[in-house]
Scaffold this active site. Structure first.
Site, mmCIF file in Angstrom:
data_model
loop_
_atom_site.group_PDB
_atom_site.id
_atom_site.type_symbol
_atom_site.label_atom_id
_atom_site.label_comp_id
_atom_site.label_asym_id
_atom_site.label_seq_id
_atom_site.Cartn_x
_atom_site.Cartn_y
_atom_site.Cartn_z
ATOM 1 N N ASP A 144 6.063 -0.221 4.439
ATOM 2 C CA ASP A 144 6.271 -0.954 4.741
ATOM 3 C C ASP A 144 6.840 -1.901 3.329
ATOM 4 O O ASP A 144 7.656 -2.397 3.197
ATOM 5 C CB ASP A 144 5.424 -2.245 5.631
ATOM 6 C CG ASP A 144 5.197 -1.563 6.800
ATOM 7 O OD1 ASP A 144 6.317 -0.342 7.038
ATOM 8 O OD2 ASP A 144 4.464 -2.275 7.930
ATOM 9 N N ASP A 188 0.871 -3.663 5.587
ATOM 10 C CA ASP A 188 2.043 -3.026 6.613
ATOM 11 C C ASP A 188 1.954 -4.161 7.558
ATOM 12 O O ASP A 188 1.074 -4.706 7.354
ATOM 13 C CB ASP A 188 0.796 -1.907 6.619
ATOM 14 C CG ASP A 188 0.596 -1.093 7.614
ATOM 15 O OD1 ASP A 188 2.571 -0.336 6.915
ATOM 16 O OD2 ASP A 188 0.971 -0.504 8.852
ATOM 17 N N LYS A 203 2.556 -5.120 11.525
ATOM 18 C CA LYS A 203 2.424 -4.679 12.581
ATOM 19 C C LYS A 203 2.572 -6.531 13.248
ATOM 20 O O LYS A 203 2.426 -7.439 13.477
ATOM 21 C CB LYS A 203 0.794 -4.832 12.509
ATOM 22 C CG LYS A 203 0.545 -3.573 12.202
ATOM 23 C CD LYS A 203 0.895 -1.875 12.663
ATOM 24 C CE LYS A 203 0.440 -1.137 10.974
ATOM 25 N NZ LYS A 203 1.041 0.057 11.498
#
Length: 351
Positions: A245, A258, A260
């Site tokens: 990411d 990352d 989410k």
DNA sequence: GGATCCTTCTTCTTCTTC
């Protein structure tokens, strides 16, 4: 037994203390005599049943034991897939080959690497070259039996509630939100404008990601030196690919990040299931990938919420990353084993 | 142009009474 349960749930028999009046013997306290509702269980011979009650109280089990729960689940949802290994045995398991997480001693900490725009290496799948599995695929195919069980149970419950079509729509919506959030973030992080100025989003950002962006605005304050966005990483010897990411500094530390989205709050790292393994897998690949001239030892998982509630940021220290790297290596082993047994069974079939 | 890939998410116990 019914009486016993009522005694236990009614409370106050084994520890017959009146909390309101600090009277040791609850049944002797005036408040009991003056209460409107006299429980018939006060007449129970507590002396006689004390050991029985105590055993129930101390075992910390409800009337629903794992066995009865399992029985019930089996009736409703079919047989439970048993774990192959106990948790302790799983903890003891060590990768056959402990592949390095960090590749070279000379970590390029050069400032010049931090200048310029972040890299974004697209994923290229050459037709002729052999298939290389991805991090997501490997994680999906090596879920533990417990994970599979709980996911299946959740899915069945959701379908029972929403119907097949409703469930399909629900999951599509979850994916759409996640994708929109990622692309909005990509825009923010790649733009020349400082992160803080853009953290509230832009007019082009769909309304449904505004909450997520608001949720992470305090995290973006701590992010700098963005070096990669949605960029492909490939492990040079372990043969897997993935797309990170983001690689950036979080509070000064270079991290694989990352992002989410989640409907449920995830205040603890344990709430993120395989996410830490995913991050460690990306970092390990990046560290061996010649396209990146630096090493990343740390990770960060940011869980954003739609209603704008401040996101939870789970920072993974170098030590934790190493731990999850080992878990990743085990998952890779399981995946390879699965594939070889699959190909050999196909071979046997065709023979 | 169609098909496929990588992602995007989803899990962790449950019940009643004051």
């Amino acid at each position: 037994m019914f009486i016993l349960k009522r005694v236990v749930s009614g409370g106050g028999i084994i520890v017959p203390r009146c909390t309101s009046h600090s009277v040791r013997n609850f049944s002797a306290c005036h408040c009991l005599r003056s209460t409107k509702r006299l429980s018939p269980y006060n007449t129970v011979d507590s002396e006689r049943y004390s050991s029985l009650v105590k055993s129930v109280m101390t075992s910390r089990t409800s009337s629903q034991t794992p066995e009865t729960l399992q029985e019930e689940d089996e009736n409703i949802y079919g047989p439970v897939i048993k774990a192959q290994t106990s948790k302790s045995r799983q903890d003891e398991r060590v990768p056959k080959i402990l592949h390095q997480f960090l590749q070279s001693e000379e970590t390029m900490e050069a400032e010049e690497l931090e200048s310029g725009p972040p890299v974004q290496i697209p994923l290229k799948r050459d037709k002729g070259s052999p298939f290389i599995p991805s991090v997501t695929r490997i994680l999906q195919q090596t879920l533990s039996p417990e994970q599979i069980f709980y996911l299946e149970r959740w899915k069945k419950r959701m379908i029972a509630e929403l119907g097949e079509d409703g469930f399909k729509e629900y999951t599509q919506n979850l994916f759409r939100q996640g994708k929109l959030f990622h692309s909005a973030l990509e825009g923010i992080l790649t733009s020349g404008v400082t992160i803080k100025d853009k953290s509230s989003g832009t007019a082009e950002d769909p309304a449904e990601v505004q909450g997520y962006l608001e949720s992470i605005s305090h995290i973006l304050d701590d992010i700098g030196a963005v070096r990669a966005i949605e960029s492909t990483v490939q492990h040079d010897t372990l043969n897997y690919v993935g797309i990170v990411d983001c690689v950036a500094r979080y509070r000064g530390v270079l991290c694989v990040i990352d992002w989410k989205t989640s409907d449920k709050p995830k205040p603890f790292l344990s709430n993120t299931y395989d996410n830490p393994v995913q991050v460690a897998a990306y970092a390990g690949a990046l560290n061996s990938d010649g396209n990146y001239k630096y090493q990343v030892e740390n990770g960060l998982i940011v869980v954003a919420y739609k209603d704008g509630t401040p996101a939870h940021a789970h920072q993974l220290s170098a030590e934790l990353m190493l731990q999850y790297w080992k878990t990743w290596l085990l998952r890779l082993e399981d995946f390879a084993e699965q594939r070889s047994s699959h190909t050999s069974s196909v071979y046997a079939k065709n023979k």
